[in-house]
Design an enzyme around this catalytic site. Structure first.
Site, PDB file in Angstrom:
ATOM      1  N   HIS A 121     -17.817  48.333  20.418  1.00 26.63           N
ATOM      2  CA  HIS A 121     -16.477  48.645  20.923  1.00 26.63           C
ATOM      3  C   HIS A 121     -15.510  47.473  20.661  1.00 26.63           C
ATOM      4  CE1 HIS A 121     -13.100  49.747  23.389  1.00 26.63           C
ATOM      5  NE2 HIS A 121     -13.166  48.523  23.893  1.00 26.63           N
ATOM      6  N   HIS A 126     -11.472  47.012  18.266  1.00 25.65           N
ATOM      7  CA  HIS A 126     -10.250  46.219  18.445  1.00 25.65           C
ATOM      8  C   HIS A 126      -9.803  45.420  17.227  1.00 25.65           C
ATOM      9  CE1 HIS A 126      -9.437  46.800  22.761  1.00 25.65           C
ATOM     10  NE2 HIS A 126     -10.750  46.863  22.923  1.00 25.65           N
ATOM     11  N   GLU A 167      -6.260  50.817  24.400  1.00 22.92           N
ATOM     12  CA  GLU A 167      -7.554  51.507  24.474  1.00 22.92           C
ATOM     13  C   GLU A 167      -7.488  52.986  24.089  1.00 22.92           C
ATOM     14  OE1 GLU A 167     -10.360  50.092  24.704  1.00 22.92           O
ATOM     15  OE2 GLU A 167      -9.994  48.164  25.673  1.00 22.92           O
ATOM     16  N   SER A 186     -14.036  53.909  18.926  1.00 25.52           N
ATOM     17  CA  SER A 186     -15.439  53.508  19.039  1.00 25.52           C
ATOM     18  C   SER A 186     -16.290  54.609  19.670  1.00 25.52           C
ATOM     19  CB  SER A 186     -15.563  52.195  19.821  1.00 25.52           C
ATOM     20  OG  SER A 186     -15.009  52.317  21.114  1.00 25.52           O
TER      21      SER A 186
END
Ligand code: PHE
Ligand code: CO
Length: 271
Positions: A121, A126, A167, A186
């Site tokens: 993740h 990111h 997110e 993700s």
């Protein structure tokens, strides 16, 4: 520094050589799956970022090798941390263009769902967006804003902005909505659900609306907010938030699944 021995800023050593073949295999499985799923679903900035990070395809990346590429692109670097870090520590890293990443990877029986962030993740989700100059600046500004929000007792409002943009954000493109949020890219299931399911609301981004909206951490999102461009996001968040926080104190929260009067509804969720 020994792995596990955390610094004052909570950074540890990644200890890349300690990953097992099985752990690298979990990464590759997730990586290949998401590369397929995200074609035509993730935005061009994310897909371009992943491509330029080539090193990430073979296995869990060595953060120092990522830093070479990321540093040249936007001046960001990755710091390894043992898990969630205190808010002020997190914000201070972002304000200094350092992204804190966990090191551990999920087990093979957790490919589809994990409640806490792991290295897949944190890195796959990111880092590609941190290759984009406008988004890179947004993340740094968010870090600075976080330190200020802490002092003003407004962290709950600011945290929602992170949640619904960094997110779980979507962006409008001529081809239709595309994903940029790390929590979505993700996750295989949510990458499909957020765009193709009739269930969730898709609502045009509005800063105060987002900062009023509570969120769910244990299920797919019932609402996504859609930006027009990364420049729009950057510009909307540039003003001093102090007066916004003052106004928000007297405004009621909005439930995660609710649609309200002034929303520009792009898609209304059907339960
Ligand atoms: N402009 C915000 C403030 O004054 C800081 C911020 C920038 C917050 C970008 C989030 C994202 O608090
Ligand atoms: Co994240």
């Amino acid at each position: 520094m020994k792995p596990g021995a955390a610094d004052a800023d909570f950074t540890i050593a990644q200890d890349w050589s300690a990953y097992t073949a099985g752990e690298h295999a979990v990464w590759r499985t997730l990586f290949q799956r998401q590369r397929e799923v995200l074609k035509g679903r993730a935005c061009a900035e994310f897909l371009g970022g992943i491509e330029r990070l080539g090193v990430a395809a073979d296995g869990i990346p060595d953060f120092r090798r990522l830093d070479d590429v990321l540093g040249k692109a936007t001046g960001w670097s990755i710091v390894a941390v043992p898990g969630l870090v205190p808010d002020d520590v997190f914000f201070r890293h972002l304000a200094n263009r350092r992204f804190p990443s966990t090191c551990f990877i999920r087990r093979p029986d957790q490919l589809d769902y994990l409640q806490e962030p792991d290295v897949f993740h944190d890195i796959f989700g990111h880092v590609p967006m941190l290759m984009n100059p406008v988004f890179a600046d947004y993340m740094q500004a968010y870090g600075r804003g976080g330190l200020k929000a802490l002092g003003l007792g407004a962290l709950h409002n600011l945290a929602r902005l992170y949640w619904y943009t960094v997110e779980f954000g979507l962006i409008r493109t001529p081809q239709g909505p595309r994903i940029y949020g790390s929590g979505i890219v993700s996750s295989r299931g949510e990458s499909i659900y957020c765009l193709e399911s009739p269930k969730p609301n898709r609502i045009a981004f509005d800063l105060l609306r987002v900062m009023r909206t509570a969120y769910k951490i244990d299920d797919f999102q019932p609402t996504y907010f859609v930006i027009e461009s990364f420049q729009q996001l950057f510009d909307a968040t540039r003003p001093d938030f102090t007066p916004y926080y003052a106004r928000l104190k007297s405004m009621p929260d909005i439930a995660p699944a609710a649609v309200v009067q002034d929303d520009t509804v792009l898609h209304r969720g059907q339960a």
